[in-house]
Design a protein around this motif. Structure first.
Motif, mmCIF file in Angstrom:
data_model
loop_
_atom_site.group_PDB
_atom_site.id
_atom_site.type_symbol
_atom_site.label_atom_id
_atom_site.label_comp_id
_atom_site.label_asym_id
_atom_site.label_seq_id
_atom_site.Cartn_x
_atom_site.Cartn_y
_atom_site.Cartn_z
ATOM 1 N N LEU A 23 0.951 -1.246 -0.016
ATOM 2 C CA LEU A 23 -0.059 0.066 0.054
ATOM 3 C C LEU A 23 0.851 1.227 0.030
ATOM 4 O O LEU A 23 0.530 2.213 -0.752
ATOM 5 C CB LEU A 23 -0.812 -0.009 1.181
ATOM 6 C CG LEU A 23 -2.010 -0.984 1.223
ATOM 7 C CD1 LEU A 23 -2.849 -1.098 2.442
ATOM 8 C CD2 LEU A 23 -3.036 -0.994 0.050
ATOM 9 N N GLU A 26 1.737 1.862 -3.265
ATOM 10 C CA GLU A 26 0.562 2.072 -4.170
ATOM 11 C C GLU A 26 0.460 0.998 -5.202
ATOM 12 O O GLU A 26 0.200 1.185 -6.365
ATOM 13 C CB GLU A 26 0.854 3.278 -4.893
ATOM 14 C CG GLU A 26 0.673 4.539 -3.874
ATOM 15 C CD GLU A 26 0.602 6.155 -4.629
ATOM 16 O OE1 GLU A 26 0.832 6.103 -5.814
ATOM 17 O OE2 GLU A 26 0.365 6.864 -3.992
ATOM 18 N N ARG A 80 -7.783 3.183 4.902
ATOM 19 C CA ARG A 80 -6.258 3.393 5.034
ATOM 20 C C ARG A 80 -6.122 3.887 6.335
ATOM 21 O O ARG A 80 -4.756 4.179 6.542
ATOM 22 C CB ARG A 80 -5.697 4.167 3.972
ATOM 23 C CG ARG A 80 -5.942 3.525 2.594
ATOM 24 C CD ARG A 80 -5.535 4.392 1.458
ATOM 25 N NE ARG A 80 -4.036 4.817 1.503
ATOM 26 C CZ ARG A 80 -3.126 4.083 0.868
ATOM 27 N NH1 ARG A 80 -3.398 2.894 0.066
ATOM 28 N NH2 ARG A 80 -1.774 4.140 1.056
ATOM 29 N N LEU A 83 -3.407 2.322 8.310
ATOM 30 C CA LEU A 83 -1.961 2.359 8.407
ATOM 31 C C LEU A 83 -1.389 3.141 9.220
ATOM 32 O O LEU A 83 -0.175 2.872 9.757
ATOM 33 C CB LEU A 83 -1.660 2.733 6.819
ATOM 34 C CG LEU A 83 -1.967 2.001 5.608
ATOM 35 C CD1 LEU A 83 -1.745 2.672 4.337
ATOM 36 C CD2 LEU A 83 -1.052 0.824 6.050
#
Length: 203
Positions: A23, A26, A80, A83
């Motif tokens: 992630l 990307e 997200r 994260l």
């Protein structure tokens, strides 16, 4: 039972580690799966090559593959914001994966009657191999080959098991916790192994 628990803990921890890196870089969903699987199962594949087990034995771990897929899919789909939590707690979960897989690899080699050198190597490769593959695939310098004390703790676990000092599930649990604590202490206090740069050495 202990073996299965260590497998599940290590698989979940390292699969999440692979997802986080994917992630950050990307990657798309397929890239997340590839990096997550490489991290979770790469160390075991290298270990099997070392101690003489067919790599195809990995494909017999259907339950673990299912768990990894579920974990990676959920991690990809949820917001997200998690994260940020990983950046705070990621080292801890990585330490859990390191401890679980290092012990599992050492027990595997011991059960096959391999000598101390193979037991330590199996612990190191099972505990750190997936992380090295992950970093190489992501174009990063492997964490385990830099100054942080990482491989040392996996090797220590292999040594303790190779010496025959682990004779019960309680002892395995104590070793598991010890490796996690040592890894976290080395991060907190910034312990490092010697590094030579140019004509001088840094410690």
């Amino acid at each position: 039972m202990t073996w299965e628990i260590l497998n599940i803990i290590g698989t979940v921890a390292f699969a999440l580690s692979g997802v986080v890196v994917a992630l950050e870089e990307e990657y798309d969903l397929m890239g997340v799966y590839v990096l997550g699987f490489a991290t979770a199962f790469g160390g075991g594949a290298i270990r099997n090559l070392l101690i003489g087990i067919p790599v195809s034995a990995l494909w017999e771990q259907g339950t673990l593959f299912t768990i990894a897929i579920i974990v990676m899919t959920v991690a990809f789909l949820v917001p997200r914001i998690w994260l940020q939590l990983w950046k705070k707690w990621g080292v801890f979960f990585d330490a859990i994966g390191l401890a679980a897989f290092a012990i599992q690899g050492a027990l595997f080699a011991t059960s096959m009657g391999h000598p101390m050198s193979a037991v330590i190597a199996a612990a190191v490769l099972t505990g750190t191999g997936g992380g090295m593959i992950r970093d190489v695939l992501a174009g990063r310098k492997p964490l385990v080959l830099r100054k942080e004390i990482y491989i040392v703790w996996a090797a220590l676990g292999g040594f303790v098991i190779g010496m025959g000092w682990i004779t019960s599930n309680f002892a395995i649990g104590a070793l598991f916790i010890s490796i996690i604590v040592l890894r976290m202490l080395s991060v907190h206090y910034n312990w490092k192994v010697p590094v030579k740069t140019g004509s001088s050495s840094n410690f």
